[in-house]
Design a protein around this motif. Structure first.
Motif, PDB file in Angstrom:
ATOM      1  N   GLU A   1       0.553  -1.102  -0.085  1.00  0.00           N
ATOM      2  CA  GLU A   1       0.098  -0.100   0.044  1.00  0.00           C
ATOM      3  C   GLU A   1       0.902   1.408  -0.034  1.00  0.00           C
ATOM      4  O   GLU A   1       0.674   2.289  -0.730  1.00  0.00           O
ATOM      5  CB  GLU A   1      -0.852  -0.077   1.251  1.00  0.00           C
TER       6      GLU A   1
ATOM      7  N   LYS B   1       1.361   3.984  -3.124  1.00  0.00           N
ATOM      8  CA  LYS B   1       0.928   5.348  -3.074  1.00  0.00           C
ATOM      9  C   LYS B   1       1.970   6.250  -3.535  1.00  0.00           C
ATOM     10  O   LYS B   1       1.866   7.362  -4.119  1.00  0.00           O
ATOM     11  CB  LYS B   1       0.480   5.594  -1.552  1.00  0.00           C
TER      12      LYS B   1
ATOM     13  N   ASN C   1       3.131   6.149  -7.797  1.00  0.00           N
ATOM     14  CA  ASN C   1       1.709   6.119  -8.472  1.00  0.00           C
ATOM     15  C   ASN C   1       2.116   6.537  -9.762  1.00  0.00           C
ATOM     16  O   ASN C   1       3.205   7.392  -9.986  1.00  0.00           O
ATOM     17  CB  ASN C   1       0.666   6.770  -7.688  1.00  0.00           C
TER      18      ASN C   1
END
Length: 437
Positions: free
Chosen positions: A408, A412, A415
């Motif tokens: 995760e 993030k 990206n």
């Protein structure tokens, strides 16, 4: 003057078969808008000096042509290549009888280069899809399409090779053929001598852009699998089992005490993944997938990636020299991994396309003496990620000076909207920085 020779009766000819097959192959015309790449138009002073209004069009219309093949006459489904219709604002399909229709895009999959269109028309002719797994090198094949916009052009040849890959990114299991394939043939039909569809011409290998006798077609079994998901869901749900691996080359085969170098070595099993739950272990040698012999890790990746979530895949493996069979339930890609497709899709920066990333398991962290990080699970050798310098087994410690310990966090920070990535990587006993643009 010499008299004309009489026509010989019973001469072999492809004409009867082609009369049945060619009505199913269509011409596709695509119109799209492209941004005008002129930096002067972005300069406010230049625009004021030449009195160019701010709302002046900065796009131009472009047109392209390709081919397609009708595979379902009742529903009007047409298979073509994704690169034929990619970015299209309008798609028109012209039949052999010169009828023209606006086509609806049902779905597309850049990773296999397959797209499905639909037209509403009567009296359509569809091709029967053959079992492409039964093809053999040396089988006669015929390519039908619109090379250079020359509609309904037919060329013949043989199957020159099977299971070809490495011609770019994505899922590949190409049929190689010497039947002439040129620009505009893309998306058309490769048929056997019964007029059955065995492949979709997709790529050519050429330095000049024209045919040199090496063309590649997507097997119908692969295209059929993709089409099934696109017509049902409109997109592809990638399968995964959660392993990393590499090809079994002669040196590795010798190290493992094997007489053959055909197969793939499992180098990593993601904790909690379908493979882990099924009992797959690092150093397992995968020889067959669903009874089909494989010669590379890419083949394993392709087969699994094209299966539906929830299906079972049978792996024939060698573990410590003993043959075993392991059944793994296909999981959903992205559950514990991250990836990018290089074309604006995926959940990572496009320059990371061709690589998959997974959490660093405890044993790998202990061996690398790393306090967390994200491991590069697999890298396609011809991908953007490989060109950027990533290697399988790399451990990414931070992105833009921000530590990463979970998928995760990595997703993030890395990206697609981030213009530049500074990756701190641990590789073996050393470390380095990579700048990804």
């Amino acid at each position: 003057m010499q008299a004309a020779l009489p026509l010989q009766q019973g001469m072999p000819s492809l004409a009867p078969m082609l009369k049945q097959a060619t009505p199913a192959v269509v011409n596709i015309a695509v119109t799209s808008k492209q941004e005008i790449q002129n930096p002067l138009l972005q300069d406010p002073f230049f625009r004021r000096f030449f009195d160019i209004p701010d709302d002046a069009p900065q796009e131009r219309e472009s047109q392209a042509v390709g081919s397609g093949v009708i595979v379902d006459a009742a529903k009007g489904y047409i298979i073509t290549n994704n690169h034929v219709i990619d970015g299209a604002d309008s798609i028109k399909v012209r039949l052999v009888d010169d009828r023209e229709f606006d086509a609806k895009l049902i779905g597309k999959d850049p990773e296999t280069d397959i797209a499905v269109l639909q037209i509403k028309a009567d009296n359509l002719k569809a091709l029967v899809l053959a079992d492409s797994d039964k093809l053999e090198v040396g089988d006669f094949v015929v390519a039908i399409g619109s090379p250079f916009n020359l509609r309904t052009t037919v060329t013949s040849g043989i199957v020159s090779g099977l299971g070809r890959n490495g011609m770019g990114e994505g899922y590949q299991d190409f049929i190689q053929t010497d039947a002439s394939i040129n620009p505009g043939n893309s998306g058309g039909a490769l048929v056997n001598l019964r007029g059955e569809l065995v492949g979709i011409p997709s790529q050519i290998l050429s330095r000049s852009g024209g045919n040199i006798g090496i063309g590649f077609a997507i097997p119908t079994n692969l295209a059929k699998t993709v089409m099934g998901q696109l017509t049902q869901f409109g997109s592809i749900e990638r399968g995964r089992i959660g392993v990393g691996g590499q090809n079994l080359d002669p040196a590795l085969a010798k190290a493992f005490g094997l007489s053959s170098s055909r197969g793939a070595v499992i180098t990593q099993v993601v904790p909690g993944s379908p493979a882990d739950k099924a009992g797959v272990k690092s150093e397992d040698i995968v020889l067959k997938v669903n009874g089909r012999e494989i010669s590379s890790f890419d083949q394993l990746r392709n087969i699994v990636g094209l299966m539906r979530v929830g299906e079972k895949v049978e792996l024939s493996i060698l573990r410590n020299g003993k043959p075993q069979t392991v059944n793994v339930v296909i999981g959903k890609a992205g559950a514990e991994t991250a990836s990018a497709d290089g074309k604006g899709g995926g959940n990572l920066h496009p320059s990371l396309a061709g690589a998959t990333f997974a959490p660093l398991d405890e044993s790998s962290a202990r061996r690398a003496r790393a306090d967390g990080g994200i491991q590069v699970q697999d890298v396609n050798p011809t991908s953007a990620a490989a060109r950027a310098g990533l290697r399988p087994g790399d451990i990414i410690l931070s992105v833009n000076r921000q530590p990463v310990k979970t998928i995760e966090q990595f997703t993030k920070l890395a990206n697609p909207k981030t213009p530049e990535l500074l990756l701190h990587i641990q590789r073996g006993p050393g470390a380095l920085f990579l700048i990804i643009r």
